[in-house]
Design an enzyme around this catalytic site. Sequence first.
Site, PDB file in Angstrom:
ATOM      1  CB  ALA A 218     -24.528  70.226 -44.606  1.00 10.65           C
ATOM      2  CB  CYS A 272     -19.880  66.667 -33.718  1.00 16.27           C
ATOM      3  SG  CYS A 272     -19.880  68.050 -32.593  1.00 16.27           S
TER       4      CYS A 272
HETATM    5  C1  UDX Z   1     -15.752  67.674 -35.576  1.00 18.35           C
HETATM    6  C2  UDX Z   1     -15.612  68.687 -36.718  1.00 18.35           C
HETATM    7  O1  UDX Z   1     -14.309  68.535 -37.314  1.00 18.35           O
HETATM    8  C3  UDX Z   1     -15.804  70.102 -36.199  1.00 18.35           C
HETATM    9  O2  UDX Z   1     -15.774  71.030 -37.274  1.00 18.35           O
HETATM   10  C4  UDX Z   1     -17.149  70.197 -35.483  1.00 18.35           C
HETATM   11  O3  UDX Z   1     -17.314  71.480 -34.917  1.00 18.35           O
HETATM   12  C5  UDX Z   1     -17.246  69.143 -34.389  1.00 18.35           C
HETATM   13  O4  UDX Z   1     -17.005  67.841 -34.931  1.00 18.35           O
HETATM   14  P1  UDX Z   1     -14.200  66.809 -33.595  1.00 18.35           P
HETATM   15  O5  UDX Z   1     -15.250  65.769 -33.400  1.00 18.35           O
HETATM   16  O6  UDX Z   1     -13.733  67.580 -32.415  1.00 18.35           O
HETATM   17  O7  UDX Z   1     -14.685  67.905 -34.666  1.00 18.35           O
HETATM   18  O8  UDX Z   1     -12.894  66.120 -34.228  1.00 18.35           O
HETATM   19  P2  UDX Z   1     -12.429  65.727 -35.706  1.00 18.35           P
HETATM   20  O9  UDX Z   1     -11.034  66.168 -35.852  1.00 18.35           O
HETATM   21  O10 UDX Z   1     -13.378  66.146 -36.744  1.00 18.35           O
HETATM   22  O11 UDX Z   1     -12.388  64.130 -35.636  1.00 18.35           O
HETATM   23  C6  UDX Z   1     -13.566  63.345 -35.515  1.00 18.35           C
HETATM   24  C7  UDX Z   1     -13.227  61.871 -35.572  1.00 18.35           C
HETATM   25  O12 UDX Z   1     -12.806  61.496 -36.881  1.00 18.35           O
HETATM   26  C8  UDX Z   1     -12.080  61.459 -34.642  1.00 18.35           C
HETATM   27  O13 UDX Z   1     -12.402  60.237 -34.023  1.00 18.35           O
HETATM   28  C9  UDX Z   1     -10.907  61.320 -35.566  1.00 18.35           C
HETATM   29  O14 UDX Z   1      -9.932  60.428 -35.080  1.00 18.35           O
HETATM   30  C10 UDX Z   1     -11.586  60.773 -36.818  1.00 18.35           C
HETATM   31  N1  UDX Z   1     -10.823  61.010 -38.064  1.00 18.35           N
HETATM   32  C11 UDX Z   1     -10.565  62.284 -38.477  1.00 18.35           C
HETATM   33  C12 UDX Z   1     -10.423  59.922 -38.838  1.00 18.35           C
HETATM   34  O15 UDX Z   1     -10.667  58.765 -38.492  1.00 18.35           O
HETATM   35  N2  UDX Z   1      -9.752  60.178 -40.017  1.00 18.35           N
HETATM   36  C13 UDX Z   1      -9.467  61.436 -40.467  1.00 18.35           C
HETATM   37  O16 UDX Z   1      -8.872  61.573 -41.541  1.00 18.35           O
HETATM   38  C14 UDX Z   1      -9.894  62.524 -39.665  1.00 18.35           C
END
Ligand code: UDX
Length: 480
Positions: A218, A272
């Site tokens: 979730a 993820c």
């Molecule tokens: C995510 C969750 O944040 C974390 O809690 C979980 O354990 C694993 O999945 P992660 O995939 O490592 O972590 O990175 P995250 O910072 O969440 O970014 C995911 C993607 O979203 C990236 O490609 C990032 O560039 C993108 N993103 C993030 C955006 O495009 N805009 C945003 O505002 C934030």
Amino acid sequence: MVKICCIGAGYVGGPTMAVIALKCPSIEVVVVDISVSRITAWNSDQLPIYEPGLDEVVKSCRGNNLFFSSDVEKHVAEADIVFVSVNTPTKTRGLGAGKAADLTYWESAARMIADVSKSDKIVVEKSTVPVKTAEAIEKILTHNSKGVKYQILSNPEFLAEGTAIQDLFAPDRVLIGGRETPDGRRAIKALKDVYAHWVPEERILCTNLWSAELSKLAANAFLAQRISSVNAMSALCEATGADVAEVSHAVGKDTRIGHKFLNASVGFGGSCFQKDILNLVYICECNGLPEVANYWKQVIKVNDYQKSRFVNRIITSMFNTVSGKKIAIFGFAFKKDTGDTRETPAIDVCKGLLGDQARLSIYDPQVTEDQIQRDLSMNKFDWDHPLHLQPMSPSSVKQVSVEWDAYAAAKGAHGLCILTEWDEFKKLDYEKIYENMMKPAFVFDGRNVVKAEKLREIGFIVYSIGKPLDPWLKDMPTVA
Ligand code: UDX
Ligand code: ADP
């Protein structure tokens, strides 16, 4: 002395165990993996993953109370608490292909635990798994138990790559799910005691098993949904002349909404978000909830739309064709401060451009050439993907070169695309880059990291996600 063994020395297992070892000097932590090369790397000066602050943590406890070993069975047998942090990719074939989690690695780890254990154990699910996995694991363990008692806990990890150490040092919460029986409660307490070495008690949440498992899916679905929401807005901003940064700032000021995770981008990536939403979709479908499944599916569809919209924008801006044109790609990792490319939007964007026969010259400060070539030649499971996001032929791999410097990548290019928000891309000498590019020179900023106005003054035609369009782009037909 409590002994912890973690099966799986990956992005989750490695950093998490290193921090547990650092914060709990009285606990012995051994991280095991079937991949001998991964373990060798963990024992060397060149760790297998890039994560700010990780080197220092590993160096300060490796050899004291933190060990990395490929002798999986020995260390599992000796442990009191076994964390399982193996990979759980999306199934690519058979029942549930493209959606359900592939639990092959998990199941084999569980069978191995049952095989080698001679003393009671707490088995902790660390990798994200479908709801009710704990029940299945419990069955495997108890049916093969030879008198050994097991307690299964779900302790999902919420760390984000690039900030893993920070996230582990000061987590928003630690979630521990277990059985609501006296033995279950004792197991929860034992794990809680580990985290209590450094996490304030009120941040350690204890729930039943299913709530813990579902909370992880979730949380990732909610985070991804925010990004798809702001990305959907970015398309509307471009059509209306609004600025997505201003819109998300205004929206995020509402304390009920908050400002985090509202940055428009070329799309979210990482191991993820997509996997967990697909998993959630599958669980909903299996439980007869198609409306709920379709609601979450839409988050992925908007993400795919954002990537194909970006590719279309590049092609239409450059006179409707990129065939034979050199395009520089700045950044390949799915976000900054990591070398991880799993589900990175760069893969789909590059494949889209190669589909239109562009020549790509890619630069990323942390991703190796091998990894890029592998990612671009690999087949991706087709799940409602638009045609141009399909796998490439081997001949297109030849259209790709990898450079070790942004300036070299941009030399002689018609356009450059920023696909990862590495800080160094903000500080480049864009005048120098402009001079060495073909004209008109285009910048397509998929992360809104450059100052568009400054670049326009230099002479670039600039596209930024969700920003008022460059006069040049306004005159070009848009293909949604
Ligand atoms: C995510 C969750 O944040 C974390 O809690 C979980 O354990 C694993 O999945 P992660 O995939 O490592 O972590 O990175 P995250 O910072 O969440 O970014 C995911 C993607 O979203 C990236 O490609 C990032 O560039 C993108 N993103 C993030 C955006 O495009 N805009 C945003 O505002 C934030
Ligand atoms: P995550 O991002 O969830 O940490 P990774 O793919 O980075 O996932 O890491 C998972 C690790 O688990 C890999 O290094 C893989 O070799 C290891 N692994 C998978 N199955 C087993 C197993 N049965 N025993 C030991 N290690 C395993």
